[in-house]
Design an enzyme around this catalytic site. Structure first.
Site, PDB file in Angstrom:
ATOM      1  N   LYS A  21       1.020  -0.974  -0.397  1.00  0.00           N
ATOM      2  CA  LYS A  21       0.214   0.129   0.321  1.00  0.00           C
ATOM      3  C   LYS A  21       1.193   1.198  -0.440  1.00  0.00           C
ATOM      4  O   LYS A  21       1.704   1.648   1.293  1.00  0.00           O
ATOM      5  CB  LYS A  21      -0.999   0.306   1.413  1.00  0.00           C
ATOM      6  CG  LYS A  21      -1.894   1.333   1.016  1.00  0.00           C
ATOM      7  CD  LYS A  21      -2.504   1.975   2.381  1.00  0.00           C
ATOM      8  CE  LYS A  21      -1.924   3.078   2.389  1.00  0.00           C
ATOM      9  NZ  LYS A  21      -1.465   4.194   1.834  1.00  0.00           N
ATOM     10  N   GLU A  79       9.735   1.605  10.601  1.00  0.00           N
ATOM     11  CA  GLU A  79      10.832   2.163  10.244  1.00  0.00           C
ATOM     12  C   GLU A  79       9.973   3.885  10.413  1.00  0.00           C
ATOM     13  O   GLU A  79       9.346   3.789   9.302  1.00  0.00           O
ATOM     14  CB  GLU A  79      11.510   2.099   8.919  1.00  0.00           C
ATOM     15  CG  GLU A  79      12.332   0.674   8.396  1.00  0.00           C
ATOM     16  CD  GLU A  79      13.030   0.748   9.087  1.00  0.00           C
ATOM     17  OE1 GLU A  79      14.256   2.001   9.385  1.00  0.00           O
ATOM     18  OE2 GLU A  79      13.694  -0.546   9.206  1.00  0.00           O
ATOM     19  N   CYS A 136      12.638  11.071   6.940  1.00  0.00           N
ATOM     20  CA  CYS A 136      13.948  10.007   8.384  1.00  0.00           C
ATOM     21  C   CYS A 136      15.048  10.986   9.329  1.00  0.00           C
ATOM     22  O   CYS A 136      14.978  11.374  10.061  1.00  0.00           O
ATOM     23  CB  CYS A 136      12.453   9.473   8.753  1.00  0.00           C
ATOM     24  SG  CYS A 136      14.146   8.464   7.325  1.00  0.00           S
ATOM     25  N   GLU A 164       9.427  16.034  15.177  1.00  0.00           N
ATOM     26  CA  GLU A 164       9.878  15.939  13.899  1.00  0.00           C
ATOM     27  C   GLU A 164       9.208  15.980  13.407  1.00  0.00           C
ATOM     28  O   GLU A 164       8.130  16.910  13.234  1.00  0.00           O
ATOM     29  CB  GLU A 164       9.503  14.585  13.407  1.00  0.00           C
ATOM     30  CG  GLU A 164       9.840  14.444  12.773  1.00  0.00           C
ATOM     31  CD  GLU A 164       9.810  12.633  11.365  1.00  0.00           C
ATOM     32  OE1 GLU A 164       8.655  12.208  11.925  1.00  0.00           O
ATOM     33  OE2 GLU A 164      10.546  12.304  10.663  1.00  0.00           O
TER      34      GLU A 164
END
Ligand code: NAP
Ligand code: MG
Length: 496
Positions: A191, A266, A300, A399
């Site tokens: 997906k 992750e 990331c 983040e």
């Protein structure tokens, strides 16, 4: 279609001209509900493609197809055959590399130069690298203490795997997950992210052309809340491999609890980029700007927290700010663009919220913070540098996932280590110094899955990638990456 399509290669034009269906059991089929969603060009906000929108029933069909393909023999296929197909796929992507660069640039906004240089070659490299492991994943014989007994292990493919990926490196993350799963003998349902489904679907066409058996790879775009959640909670999925935010990672864990499927994650990061006073500041200024502004800061592993010794803070901040303001921001498909738009209005608003929060908490913007001149449409933001940042501020903790650098200073090594490790994340860290003894000592004290010494963004499909703490579970890439898609069976034989 009102966007500028003239630079697009013919195959991309043809691909975008039709609504894109799912790949299930080797066939291209529309959503059972008939639903579709639209892909937007982040440089203009305009629709440029239409894609079938996966619902629960579509995910069910895809999982059934993957289960049949697993049982039909993909799992038992000789490793050499899996290796041949993976290499064939790598060759096909290479032959169509420009199409993937264009699709990902158009869909995500990233500079096409970056897609050509990094995303597409990295995708190819993963298929080639993991083709090697297809013939090399092996068990052991264990020297047990029971007289006359033989004990050995075998590695078996885990089964049907759901692969859920984000929008920042679309074809690359598809490859990073598909390659180890397929080399290990798993079958998959992929997906892709809602914002960037196109390159995965084009990859599906090449997977067919390469000759993978029907149902080994199924691709179903759709929303995370519906298609993603259906996959994560599906009772006949044996594992979910997820790349995305820590927040959604938690939801994946909860959804996986029903059948206790295996989960690898992750997740997010808030990497410290550490500068010691002896470092070459010219080199560091280039690298620090690159580390945060490449891919619009939507990475990331972005070097979001520049931790510079107080003795060289002023000089380095000025040098990085100079580089930031010189970055050419523009549409991803424009060849001289160095930084593209953010992926969506939602992401632009989210990053804008962090700019407001930084200012409200007392940080100061040295450069950037607004819409670049001359770019009235699209989701553009200037490369931005904050100083006077305290470790406790939201912009130093959360983040941001945008082109925003937070600069902090430190005075001694213990202060530095404390600040470097002072977030919930632990994905990557960088250290700049000519004192290698100090560099190794600092690397040992970093709570991070990857430490870069005098470099940033060094990657290889053979080198493990993954996070400490809330940056994830498990290691992708390398031998560990392939082993994540296997179960270990221990076999005992009474030889007496
Ligand atoms: P995200 O919002 O977590 O989404 C990632 C994927 O999960 C998308 O396909 C998304 O679908 C899907 N999803 C959303 N909700 C779900 C649910 N309830 N159940 C199942 N799937 C669901 O992340 P993103 O915004 O796309 O990407 C940015 C994040 O990814 C950042 O936090 C970044 O650090 C992280 N990331 C980590 C790594 C790494 O290697 N550690 C690499 C790259 C990115 P939709 O498309 O519908 O949202
Ligand atoms: Mg898009």
């Amino acid at each position: 279609m009102s966007i500028e399509v003239s630079p697009l290669v013919d195959n991309v034009k043809a691909f975008l001209a039709q609504p894109r269906p799912f790949l299930i059991d080797g066939k291209w089929i529309a959503a059972r509900s008939g639903a579709t969603f639209e892909s937007l060009d982040p440089a203009t906000g305009e629709v440029f493609a239409t894609v079938s929108d996966g619902g629960e029933k579509d995910i069910d069909a895809a999982v059934e197809s993957a289960r049949r393909a697993f049982d039909r023999g993909w799992a038992q296929a000789p490793g050499a055959e899996r290796a041949r197909l993976l290499n064939r796929l790598a060759d096909l992507i290479e032959a169509h590399a420009e199409e993937f660069a264009q699709l990902d640039s158009l869909d995500s906004g990233k500079p096409i130069s970056l897609a050509r240089l990094a995303d597409v070659p990295t995708a190819i490299g993963h298929f080639r690298y993991f083709s090697g492991w297809a013939t090399k994943l092996s068990g052991e014989t264990i020297p047990v203490s029971v007289p006359g007994f033989l004990n050995y292990t075998v590695r078996e493919p885990i089964g049907v795997v759901g692969l859920i990926i984000p929008w920042n490196f679309p074809v690359m993350f598809a490859a990073v997950k598909l390659a180890p799963a397929l080399c290990a003998g798993c079958t998959v349902v992929l997906k892709p992210a809602e914002q960037t489904p196109l390159s995965a679907l084009r990859l599906g066409e090449l997977i067919q052309e390469a000759g993978f058996p029907d149902g080994v790879v199924n691709i179903v775009p759709g929303s995370g809340e519906i298609a993603g959640a259906a996959l994560a909670s599906h009772p006949d999925v044996d594992k979910i491999a997820f790349t995305g935010s820590t927040e959604v990672g938690r939801k994946i864990i909860a959804a996986a609890a029903g059948n206790l499927k295996k989960v690898s994650l992750e997740l997010g990061g808030k990497a410290p980029n550490i500068v010691l006073p002896d470092a070459d500041l010219d080199v560091v200024a280039d690298a620090a700007a690159d580390a945060i502004f490449f891919n619009q800061g939507e990475a990331c592993c972005a070097g979001t927290r520049l931790l510079v010794h107080e003795s060289c803070r002023r000089e380095l901040v000025d040098e990085v700010a100079k580089r930031a303001s010189a970055i050419k921001v523009g549409p991803g498909l424009q060849s001289d663009t160095q930084m593209g738009p953010l992926v969506s209005q939602e992401q632009l608003d989210r990053v804008g919220g962090y700019l407001e929060s930084g200012l409200a908490q007392g940080a100061r913007i040295v450069t950037g913070g607004g819409r670049p001149a001359g770019l009235e449409r699209g989701y553009f933001l200037e490369p931005t540098v904050f100083e006077d940042v305290e470790a406790s501020m939201t912009i130093a903790q959360e983040e941001i996932f945008g082109p925003v650098l937070t600069v902090m200073s430190w005075h001694d090594i213990d202060d530095l280590v404390q600040k470097a490790n002072d977030t919930v994340y632990g994905l990557a860290a960088g250290i700049w110094t000519n004192d290698l003894k100090q560099a190794h000592a600092l690397a040992a004290r970093m709570k991070a899955g990857t430490v870069w010494i005098n470099c940033w963004n060094a990657f290889d499909p053979g080198s493990p990638w993954g996070g400490y703490r809330q940056s994830g579970w498990g290691r992708e890439t390398g031998r560990l990456g392939a082993e994540q898609y296997t179960e270990v069976k221990s076999v005992w034989v009474n030889m007496n």
